[in-house]
Design a protein around this motif. Structure first.
Motif: not given
Ligand code: UDX
Length: 453
Positions: A157, A159, A212, A216, A223, A258-259, A263-265, A268-269, A328-329, A393, A418
């Motif tokens: 897990f 990050r 796992k 995720n 998000i 909750l930010k 969109g998430f990238g 992993c996700f 992606f972050k 961010e 962001r």
């Molecule tokens: C994630 C999981 O958090 C981790 O536990 C797992 O094992 C691998 O995948 P990671 O991919 O490093 O980790 O990034 P994370 O910090 O979780 O962010 C994922 C994505 O969501 C990013 O694109 C981030 O910008 C976005 N995000 C995250 C948001 O848009 N808002 C949020 O509040 C949190």
């Protein structure tokens, strides 16, 4: 209590393998990390990290110096004598259907099987679809019928950017096995972390594999949910940051993830959601909330493009857009499933010229974003731009000198995907400012007359 040091082999010197290997060494184990890439191993021995992760280089060199961590390309030699062999190889999406490719996991399992001696736990740490442990076990038994072995699931897990802290102070350690010896061994390996407060959750292997994905996917749902609430905030004149705080203080909801954003990238996700969707479909249990979140997240990139185009007055053709942040972050150089990879080409297609800056990701991003000019710093990217977009961010973008930024741009228009910048400060600096879900606080976007045509 005195902890017993275990001999551990880690297969794969990538992100998960390196962090796992170095951290297991730092809690007292004797660790060998194996990778078939000789250049990578030689680099690691010389202190060169193949990935960008805060604190990793120092940890690796410290553990090498302490004699607890070594690197090799010779898997056959590293397996005999190890109490546990951790599989930490990649499970990239298959080009054919986007689902996780198990080829490297199965290849590693086959090679390990050929070298087993006494009782060994084969620990699958790579993120693998539910049921993979059974397949690994079948393969190992077929290759080495007499081997005394247990296949264990132990998901990571981690990050990116805070992976070492996530390993050393985990919320929980999940171990999936029905084998009592393997469960005891895993408890011994993780005892220092367990005694420091991390709960050990022992389940059957399939539950562990599912934990796992379920974790995720839940975070990605969270998000996606706040992103949709942000859209609603924009229409009704509320501030999504207030809404997130107001709901997050309920401990049943929790304030993290909750930010609102583009969109998430990441690595992993997106991949894990696809794999979970497929598992559900294969078992006749479609996970509709997950499927919807994936579709909503995909559509979000287009929404962000339209937001940028609207802020530019309806067209970006012939305009220069300064993009701050490509990864992606923040805290990583990783470009996998970064929103920039979808948003920037769409803007280019509509005729925009893009100048970007990212504190860590420009090396990775360059070949993936043809035609995007890379600037050495934020101000260099902003100079002469018609519009600026904050996409990642990074703290340095939050600390941007807004007065200087507004002066150096051709038109002071800022689209903050962001919510890094305070809307009032942006307005004071003379910016026309747009962000995510904050129309309640934003100064009305004052589009320069010539841009509004
Ligand atoms: C994630 C999981 O958090 C981790 O536990 C797992 O094992 C691998 O995948 P990671 O991919 O490093 O980790 O990034 P994370 O910090 O979780 O962010 C994922 C994505 O969501 C990013 O694109 C981030 O910008 C976005 N995000 C995250 C948001 O848009 N808002 C949020 O509040 C949190």
């Amino acid at each position: 209590m005195q902890h017993r040091s275990q001999r551990i082999t880690v297969v794969g010197a990538g992100y998960v393998g390196l962090v796992t290997g170095a951290c297991l060494a730092s809690i007292g184990h004797e660790v060998v990390v194996v990778d078939r890439d000789a250049g990578r191993i030689a680099g690691l021995e010389a202190g060169v990290m193949p990935i960008y992760e805060a604190g990793l280089a120092a940890l690796v060199s410290g553990e090498i110096a302490a004699g607890r961590l070594a690197f090799t390309t010779d898997l056959a030699a590293a397996v005999p004598g190890a109490a546990a062999v951790f599989i930490c190889v990649g499970t990239p999406p298959r080009p054919s259907d986007g689902h996780a490719d198990m080829a490297q996991v199965m290849a590693a399992a086959g090679e390990i099987a050929a070298s087993l001696s006494a009782f060994t736990a084969i620990v699958v740490k790579s993120t693998v679809p539910v049921g993979t442990g059974d397949e690994v076990e079948a393969l190992v038994h077929a290759r080495a019928p007499a081997a005394d072995v247990a296949v264990v699931s132990n998901p990571e897990f981690l990050r990116e950017g805070v992976a070492i802290a996530d390993f050393m102070r985990p919320d929980r350690i999940v171990v999936g096995t029905d084998d009592a010896r393997a469960a005891a061994l895993m408890a011994a390996i993780y005892r220092p972390l367990n005694e420091a407060g991390a709960p050990l959750v022992v389940t059957n292997r399939r539950a562990s594999e599912l934990i796992k994905y379920a974790a995720n996917a839940f975070l990605a749902l969270k998000i996606t949910y706040i992103n949709e609430i942000a859209n609603l905030c924009e229409e009704i004149g509320a501030d999504v940051e207030d809404v997130a705080r107001g709901i997050g203080l309920d401990p049943r909801i929790g304030s993290q993830f909750l930010k609102a954003g583009p969109g998430f990238g990441g690595s992993c996700f997106p991949k894990d959601m696809l794999a979970l969707m497929k598992t559900g479909q294969d078992h006749g249990v479609p996970l509709r909330s997950v499927e919807t979140a994936v579709a909503v997240n995909d559509a979000r990139k287009g929404e962000m493009v339209r937001k940028i185009v609207r802020a530019a007055g309806g067209s970006v053709a012939g305009k220069t857009i300064a993009v701050l942040g490509l990864t992606f972050k923040a805290g990583t150089d990783d470009m996998r499933s970064a929103a920039s990879l979808v948003i920037l080409p769409q803007l280019q297609k509509q005729g925009a010229r893009i100048v970007a800056h990212d504190p860590a990701g420009m090396g990775q991003a360059g070949p993936l974003l043809p035609g995007v000019l890379m600037a050495k710093g934020s101000m260099a990217a902003l100079a002469g731009a018609d519009l600026a977009v904050i996409l990642t961010e990074w703290p340095e973008f939050a600390a941007l000198d807004l007065d200087a930024a507004a002066r150096i741009m051709r038109r002071p228009i800022l689209v903050d995907l962001r919510n890094l910048v305070d809307p009032d400060e942006a307005a004071r600096a003379g910016f026309c400012y747009r962000s995510i879900g904050r129309t309640g606080r934003e100064a009305e976007l004052r589009v320069p007359a010539e841009a509004a045509e």
